[in-house]
Design a protein around this motif. Sequence first.
Motif, mmCIF file in Angstrom:
data_model
loop_
_atom_site.group_PDB
_atom_site.id
_atom_site.type_symbol
_atom_site.label_atom_id
_atom_site.label_comp_id
_atom_site.label_asym_id
_atom_site.label_seq_id
_atom_site.Cartn_x
_atom_site.Cartn_y
_atom_site.Cartn_z
ATOM 1 N N ARG A 185 0.834 -1.207 0.000
ATOM 2 C CA ARG A 185 0.000 0.000 0.000
ATOM 3 C C ARG A 185 0.870 1.258 0.000
ATOM 4 N NH1 ARG A 185 -5.224 1.516 1.953
ATOM 5 N NH2 ARG A 185 -5.231 3.638 2.757
ATOM 6 N N GLU A 186 1.934 1.230 0.789
ATOM 7 C CA GLU A 186 2.843 2.375 0.814
ATOM 8 C C GLU A 186 3.505 2.568 -0.543
ATOM 9 O OE1 GLU A 186 5.549 1.682 4.003
ATOM 10 O OE2 GLU A 186 4.001 1.784 5.556
ATOM 11 N N GLU B 131 1.006 4.205 -2.830
ATOM 12 C CA GLU B 131 0.849 5.629 -2.546
ATOM 13 C C GLU B 131 2.035 6.423 -3.069
ATOM 14 O OE1 GLU B 131 0.261 5.390 1.649
ATOM 15 O OE2 GLU B 131 -1.911 5.078 1.477
ATOM 16 N N THR B 132 3.236 5.856 -2.957
ATOM 17 C CA THR B 132 4.426 6.518 -3.490
ATOM 18 C C THR B 132 4.330 6.689 -5.005
ATOM 19 O OG1 THR B 132 5.793 5.620 -1.711
ATOM 20 C CG2 THR B 132 6.944 6.341 -3.714
ATOM 21 N N LYS C 75 1.662 7.145 -6.545
ATOM 22 C CA LYS C 75 0.462 7.937 -6.782
ATOM 23 C C LYS C 75 -0.684 7.105 -7.367
ATOM 24 C CE LYS C 75 2.693 12.451 -7.114
ATOM 25 N NZ LYS C 75 3.724 12.022 -6.182
ATOM 26 N N THR D 67 -5.514 4.344 -3.400
ATOM 27 C CA THR D 67 -5.680 3.238 -2.455
ATOM 28 C C THR D 67 -6.967 3.440 -1.658
ATOM 29 O OG1 THR D 67 -4.364 4.392 -0.783
ATOM 30 C CG2 THR D 67 -3.195 2.838 -2.213
ATOM 31 N N ASP E 255 -2.624 4.176 8.507
ATOM 32 C CA ASP E 255 -1.274 4.586 8.110
ATOM 33 C C ASP E 255 -0.303 3.516 8.582
ATOM 34 O OD1 ASP E 255 -2.209 6.983 7.018
ATOM 35 O OD2 ASP E 255 -2.169 7.954 8.982
ATOM 36 N N TYR F 159 -9.474 1.535 -6.578
ATOM 37 C CA TYR F 159 -8.586 1.599 -5.416
ATOM 38 C C TYR F 159 -7.703 0.350 -5.394
ATOM 39 C CZ TYR F 159 -12.192 4.912 -3.891
ATOM 40 O OH TYR F 159 -13.089 5.950 -3.812
#
Length: 454
Positions: free
Chosen positions: A121-122, A125-126, A128, A131, A136, A286
Amino acid sequence: MAIKKLLIANRGEIAVRVVRAAQGLGIPTVQAHSMADADSLAVKMADEAVDIGPPHAAKSYLNIDAILKAARDTNADAIHPGYGFLSENAAFAQAVEDAGLIFVGPRPETISRLGDKAAAREAAETAKVPTVPGSDGLIESTEAAKDAASRIGYPVMIKASAGGGGRGIKIAENESQLEKLVSEARNEAQAAFGNGALYMEKVIRNARHIEVQVLGDGVNAVHCFERECSLQRRRQKVWEEAPSAALNDSQRKAICESAVALARSVGYRGAGTLEFLFDDASGEHYFIEMNTRIQVEHPVTEMITGIDLVAEMIRIAGGEPLRFQQSDVTLNGHAIECRINAEDPSNNFMPGPGVIDRLSVPAADHVRFDTMLYEGYQVPPFYDSLLGKLIVHGPDRQTAIDRMAEALEGLTIDGLKTTIPLHRELAKAAPIRSNDIHTQFLEPWLEANPIPSE
């Protein structure tokens, strides 16, 4: 470095599939097998076969030392893990490389990173990539879970970071449920996966499960369009299609470009699948996870693109760069896959092995049956119940459904109960023909429409 001899560290229909792909490339094959699979179709087809242990997977298909020894003893220089078993095990991939062999799949560090759902997931997000609203990182305590849930909004899904196949998931509708389920989920995750780490996502009601197939060579990556996998029972896929009839052109472009962006950002090598939830109401997608292996449902992608995904995996592992650009990958028609399992859909899907007394497969250019079966074969009781996959292609979705209905009538597997009757009913069902489906559709439909016994 081109692969000179390939060992297949798997069984069933995917082992047969890999043997065929490798032999099509002129690469000799070695089929690693348990004692229970000594007379399997893959063993009969491969150039060589080697026994790696007793029937139970822990002592054979999950035995890293036995698999590496089999490769050494047969002078294989590469190992294809198929799907399941050790296919997404970073330690196995590392052990293969440490032994001086080629792992047909991503680099170990990529498997490790993307196999951890919180880390994946991280990474998304990196890159873009959208998600699902969630925690967090990992949830370290019940209080942290409550804080995250109040920010995300109920209902929330508690997920095992090391989970897979729909396991390790709990849904909390409110805070009192959350307090109880966090500890349950942590204990279950620890018992099932040896890792009790959890994270949390917002529940999107009546979402579709749409996944994108990618190929990468470590530098470049392309997508091979998407698959719709919303028809699921107990979070296990039952019926898959490509492409998704729910997407318009702009939505298809967006979700496929998201997949490529993530694959490129991690330097992905091999075949992989990025799974997304798609919200019909908003048209948003997502990212939920990435499978760093070939998927069971890969044939529908092959049918609409003409690309042999397994052969491309082998080429890439052998050091070849991607042989095509994105503009070379075109979408042709519609394909559907039905998973044929050794289960009785009229008796709560009770699994049952048996001897294949008769096997008859419909013959047509638009029909494909990926299987491990042959007449007289004894289906062993030790493994997954998947017998094969019936795949059809048509110029459009309605034609593909009609062709699937016809193919199911022509498919005969005598000697044990199968899920063919289920798929015959699905092919007639009005909501499926009108594409009015989502991930929560099938189980209530089955309760209202019991499958007749055959």
